[in-house]
Motif scaffolding. Sequence first.
Motif, PDB file in Angstrom:
ATOM      1  N   LEU A  51      43.824 110.693  -9.153  1.00  0.00           N
ATOM      2  CA  LEU A  51      43.816 110.747 -10.612  1.00  0.00           C
ATOM      3  C   LEU A  51      44.422 109.461 -11.161  1.00  0.00           C
ATOM      4  O   LEU A  51      45.311 108.867 -10.544  1.00  0.00           O
ATOM      5  N   ARG A  52      43.948 109.042 -12.340  1.00  0.00           N
ATOM      6  CA  ARG A  52      44.461 107.812 -12.962  1.00  0.00           C
ATOM      7  C   ARG A  52      45.495 108.162 -14.009  1.00  0.00           C
ATOM      8  O   ARG A  52      45.201 108.868 -14.985  1.00  0.00           O
ATOM      9  N   ASP A  53      46.714 107.682 -13.803  1.00  0.00           N
ATOM     10  CA  ASP A  53      47.795 107.869 -14.780  1.00  0.00           C
ATOM     11  C   ASP A  53      47.904 106.640 -15.666  1.00  0.00           C
ATOM     12  O   ASP A  53      47.609 105.514 -15.249  1.00  0.00           O
ATOM     13  N   HIS A  54      48.339 106.863 -16.907  1.00  0.00           N
ATOM     14  CA  HIS A  54      48.613 105.758 -17.827  1.00  0.00           C
ATOM     15  C   HIS A  54      49.795 106.156 -18.678  1.00  0.00           C
ATOM     16  O   HIS A  54      49.762 107.163 -19.388  1.00  0.00           O
ATOM     17  N   HIS A  55      50.886 105.381 -18.571  1.00  0.00           N
ATOM     18  CA  HIS A  55      52.133 105.688 -19.278  1.00  0.00           C
ATOM     19  C   HIS A  55      52.612 107.110 -18.977  1.00  0.00           C
ATOM     20  O   HIS A  55      53.047 107.839 -19.872  1.00  0.00           O
ATOM     21  N   GLY A  56      52.504 107.495 -17.702  1.00  0.00           N
ATOM     22  CA  GLY A  56      53.042 108.779 -17.279  1.00  0.00           C
ATOM     23  C   GLY A  56      52.151 109.965 -17.534  1.00  0.00           C
ATOM     24  O   GLY A  56      52.532 111.104 -17.225  1.00  0.00           O
ATOM     25  N   LYS A  57      50.940 109.763 -18.070  1.00  0.00           N
ATOM     26  CA  LYS A  57      50.019 110.855 -18.347  1.00  0.00           C
ATOM     27  C   LYS A  57      48.696 110.621 -17.632  1.00  0.00           C
ATOM     28  O   LYS A  57      48.214 109.496 -17.549  1.00  0.00           O
ATOM     29  N   THR A  58      48.093 111.699 -17.133  1.00  0.00           N
ATOM     30  CA  THR A  58      46.800 111.594 -16.466  1.00  0.00           C
ATOM     31  C   THR A  58      45.697 111.465 -17.505  1.00  0.00           C
ATOM     32  O   THR A  58      45.613 112.277 -18.440  1.00  0.00           O
ATOM     33  N   VAL A  59      44.871 110.431 -17.352  1.00  0.00           N
ATOM     34  CA  VAL A  59      43.790 110.204 -18.315  1.00  0.00           C
ATOM     35  C   VAL A  59      42.421 110.521 -17.734  1.00  0.00           C
ATOM     36  O   VAL A  59      41.429 110.519 -18.459  1.00  0.00           O
ATOM     37  N   GLY A  60      42.339 110.816 -16.425  1.00  0.00           N
ATOM     38  CA  GLY A  60      41.045 111.168 -15.847  1.00  0.00           C
ATOM     39  C   GLY A  60      40.996 110.864 -14.363  1.00  0.00           C
ATOM     40  O   GLY A  60      41.979 110.426 -13.755  1.00  0.00           O
ATOM     41  N   PRO A  61      39.831 111.097 -13.748  1.00  0.00           N
ATOM     42  CA  PRO A  61      39.681 110.807 -12.318  1.00  0.00           C
ATOM     43  C   PRO A  61      39.711 109.307 -12.045  1.00  0.00           C
ATOM     44  O   PRO A  61      39.340 108.498 -12.885  1.00  0.00           O
ATOM     45  N   ALA A  62      40.184 108.943 -10.851  1.00  0.00           N
ATOM     46  CA  ALA A  62      40.267 107.540 -10.446  1.00  0.00           C
ATOM     47  C   ALA A  62      39.088 107.173  -9.557  1.00  0.00           C
ATOM     48  O   ALA A  62      38.367 108.049  -9.056  1.00  0.00           O
ATOM     49  N   VAL A  63      38.896 105.866  -9.339  1.00  0.00           N
ATOM     50  CA  VAL A  63      37.801 105.401  -8.488  1.00  0.00           C
ATOM     51  C   VAL A  63      38.183 105.467  -7.012  1.00  0.00           C
ATOM     52  O   VAL A  63      37.336 105.266  -6.150  1.00  0.00           O
ATOM     53  N   TRP A  64      39.476 105.732  -6.703  1.00  0.00           N
ATOM     54  CA  TRP A  64      39.891 105.820  -5.307  1.00  0.00           C
ATOM     55  C   TRP A  64      40.003 107.292  -4.900  1.00  0.00           C
ATOM     56  O   TRP A  64      40.196 108.178  -5.730  1.00  0.00           O
ATOM     57  N   PRO A  65      39.878 107.577  -3.607  1.00  0.00           N
ATOM     58  CA  PRO A  65      39.976 108.968  -3.136  1.00  0.00           C
ATOM     59  C   PRO A  65      41.417 109.455  -3.141  1.00  0.00           C
ATOM     60  O   PRO A  65      42.361 108.666  -3.028  1.00  0.00           O
ATOM     61  N   GLY A  66      41.591 110.744  -3.276  1.00  0.00           N
ATOM     62  CA  GLY A  66      42.920 111.322  -3.260  1.00  0.00           C
ATOM     63  C   GLY A  66      43.396 111.598  -1.839  1.00  0.00           C
ATOM     64  O   GLY A  66      42.584 111.841  -0.934  1.00  0.00           O
ATOM     65  N   ILE A  67      44.693 111.587  -1.651  1.00  0.00           N
ATOM     66  CA  ILE A  67      45.305 111.938  -0.365  1.00  0.00           C
ATOM     67  C   ILE A  67      45.603 113.434  -0.332  1.00  0.00           C
ATOM     68  O   ILE A  67      45.495 114.081   0.712  1.00  0.00           O
ATOM     69  N   ILE A  68      45.970 113.987  -1.486  1.00  0.00           N
ATOM     70  CA  ILE A  68      46.118 115.434  -1.636  1.00  0.00           C
ATOM     71  C   ILE A  68      45.142 115.880  -2.718  1.00  0.00           C
ATOM     72  O   ILE A  68      44.522 115.053  -3.405  1.00  0.00           O
ATOM     73  N   THR A  69      44.979 117.173  -2.910  1.00  0.00           N
ATOM     74  CA  THR A  69      44.038 117.681  -3.907  1.00  0.00           C
ATOM     75  C   THR A  69      44.705 117.731  -5.283  1.00  0.00           C
ATOM     76  O   THR A  69      45.944 117.807  -5.383  1.00  0.00           O
ATOM     77  N   PRO A  70      43.903 117.708  -6.355  1.00  0.00           N
ATOM     78  CA  PRO A  70      44.483 117.872  -7.696  1.00  0.00           C
ATOM     79  C   PRO A  70      45.262 119.173  -7.835  1.00  0.00           C
ATOM     80  O   PRO A  70      46.263 119.229  -8.561  1.00  0.00           O
ATOM     81  N   GLU A  71      44.822 120.230  -7.138  1.00  0.00           N
ATOM     82  CA  GLU A  71      45.530 121.500  -7.211  1.00  0.00           C
ATOM     83  C   GLU A  71      46.915 121.385  -6.575  1.00  0.00           C
ATOM     84  O   GLU A  71      47.908 121.912  -7.113  1.00  0.00           O
ATOM     85  N   GLN A  72      46.998 120.683  -5.455  1.00  0.00           N
ATOM     86  CA  GLN A  72      48.311 120.450  -4.843  1.00  0.00           C
ATOM     87  C   GLN A  72      49.211 119.621  -5.765  1.00  0.00           C
ATOM     88  O   GLN A  72      50.418 119.865  -5.858  1.00  0.00           O
ATOM     89  N   HIS A  73      48.606 118.651  -6.430  1.00  0.00           N
ATOM     90  CA  HIS A  73      49.365 117.812  -7.371  1.00  0.00           C
ATOM     91  C   HIS A  73      49.969 118.660  -8.483  1.00  0.00           C
ATOM     92  O   HIS A  73      51.153 118.496  -8.830  1.00  0.00           O
ATOM     93  N   GLU A  74      49.179 119.583  -9.045  1.00  0.00           N
ATOM     94  CA  GLU A  74      49.693 120.449 -10.108  1.00  0.00           C
ATOM     95  C   GLU A  74      50.829 121.330  -9.592  1.00  0.00           C
ATOM     96  O   GLU A  74      51.826 121.558 -10.290  1.00  0.00           O
ATOM     97  N   THR A  75      50.687 121.798  -8.354  1.00  0.00           N
ATOM     98  CA  THR A  75      51.740 122.630  -7.771  1.00  0.00           C
ATOM     99  C   THR A  75      53.023 121.833  -7.572  1.00  0.00           C
ATOM    100  O   THR A  75      54.128 122.333  -7.811  1.00  0.00           O
ATOM    101  N   VAL A  76      52.885 120.563  -7.154  1.00  0.00           N
ATOM    102  CA  VAL A  76      54.056 119.693  -6.998  1.00  0.00           C
ATOM    103  C   VAL A  76      54.764 119.522  -8.341  1.00  0.00           C
ATOM    104  O   VAL A  76      55.997 119.614  -8.431  1.00  0.00           O
ATOM    105  N   LEU A  77      53.996 119.247  -9.409  1.00  0.00           N
ATOM    106  CA  LEU A  77      54.594 119.056 -10.731  1.00  0.00           C
ATOM    107  C   LEU A  77      55.314 120.318 -11.207  1.00  0.00           C
ATOM    108  O   LEU A  77      56.423 120.253 -11.751  1.00  0.00           O
TER     109      LEU A  77
END
Length: 464
Positions: A231-257
Motif C-alpha cells: 500500500l502507498r502511504d502519504h503523510h502517514g495515511k494510506t492513499v491506495g495500492p502501490a506498484v510494488w508487491p506486499g510482503i504481508i497482506t492488507p488484512e494482516q496490516h489492518e490487524t497490526v494497526l
Amino acid sequence: MKKMTAAAIYARISSDQTGEGLGVQRQLEDCRRLAKDRDWVIAGEYVDNDVSAYSGKPRLAYERMVGDIVERRIDAVLVYHLDRLTRRPVELEHFIDVCTVAGVDVTTVTGDVGLGNDNGLLIARITSAMAAAESGRKSARIRRKMLQNAQMGKPNGGANRPFGYESDRITIRDAEAAIIREVVSRYLDGESLNSLTRWMNEKAVPTSGVADSWSVRTLRPILISGRIAGLRDHHGKTVGPAVWPGIITPEQHETVLDTFASRHIERRPPHLYLLSGLLRCGRCGNTLVTTSPRGVRRYTCTRTPGSSGCGQLSINASMLEEFIAPAIVLRLESPEIGPVLVARAEPGQHPEQLGEVVRAQQAMLQLAAMLGAGELTRAEFLEARKAAAARHARAVKRLDRVAGIRLFDGWASEGAAHMSAWQQLPLARRREIARTVLTSAVVQPRPRGARVLDPTRVELVWAT
C-alpha cells in the motif's frame, strides 16, 4: 602597516545528488579568486553542502561563521550570490544585525549586492523576499508532485532503501521479507517490540539505514507502514495500492494497526502541548519531546539508545508557547498566509479564488520592486501596499472558505485573527492551526545566566 582584511568564504548548495560537492567547489574557487584580487586573507571557509537555506534546518557551517563574526574574527564575508547565504528574510535581518554590530561587510562574486549602504540593504531585502517566494512556489510544486506520485502508487525517494526491498524500492528482498513476516507473526501473537528488537540484534539482522542496530524507534515504522502490505502511504495515511508487491497482506496490516492501537491507547496521555512535534534542537537538529519533570511542562532534547539527540537542551513549554502563539496569530493576519492556502487547495479546483490570491501576491511583489527601482517613494509604497494587503486578505478569506481549509472558521472575524479569540479555542484546534502555518521552530541553547526567554533563541520556519 596596513591591516590585512580577514575574509570568510561561505558556500552552500541545497541538493548535492552526486555527493561530490562540485557545486560548492565552484563557489569556493570563484570566492578565492575575488579574495586574491582584493588582496584579502582568507580567515576561513565555511561550507554547507546539500543543505537548504529555506527549510530552516540547522546549517552548522553558517552558524559557526556567524559565531566567528560575533567574536570579531572576521572583517568581511565573501559569498558567490546572496541566495547562497540565505533565502529567508527573517534570517537575512538577523545576519544584517550581526554584521552591522561587528562592522563586517558582505561582498558577492556576482556583484549583485553589498550590505554596506542603504541601497545595498534595500536590494538585499527585496532579493531575499523574492528568493523566499520562489522557494515557496518550488516547495508547493514538489509537494503536489509527491502527492501525485503517491496517488499513482509510485515509490518515494530517499537515501536509504526500505527494509524488505531492493534499491529499486519495488523488488522484494527475500531474506528481509522473511524477517518481516516473522516479526509480524510474533507481534500479533503478543510479543513486544522491545523483545523483537532484542531478537533481531541477537541474530545480527542488518538494518537498511544508518543505524547500527535495531531499536523500537527503527522497527515500529516498518511494522505499521502500509508499504510492507503493498500500500502507498502519504503523510502517514494510506492513499491506495502501490506498484510494488506486499510482503504481508492488507488484512494482516489492518490487524497490526488494530493491535498496536489497543496496546498503546491506555498509555497515551492527553495532548497538553501546543507545539509537540514541531520543535527542533538548535544543537543537534533532533526533534524535541514533551516532558513534565516535577509537574512542569517542558520541551526537551533527549539522549536515549537509538536516538540522535544531544540531551543538552530543555525549555519551559508555557514560556515558549506564550512567545510563539502571538506569532502564529500575526502570521494568519499577514500576506504570507496566501501561499499556504494556495498550496493546500486541491490542484485544478477553485481557479477563480486561487487566481485572486496569486494576483494579489504578485501585486505586492511588484510594489516592492518598484520601490527598489526608485519608481515609488516610501510614502507611495506604504499607501499602495496597504490597499494591496487588504485586497490580499479578502482573497485569502474567500479561498479559505470555498476550498474548505477553514483556518479562520469559527474564531476569526472578517478574516482577522485575534489573540483573545485564539485563547478561547480548544487546544486541539490550536494545534491544528499551528501545524498548518508552522513547519517547525528551531530552539537554540539558553545563554549562560539567562532567566527569561530571549526571542533570538527561537527561529520560526513558516509553511509556504
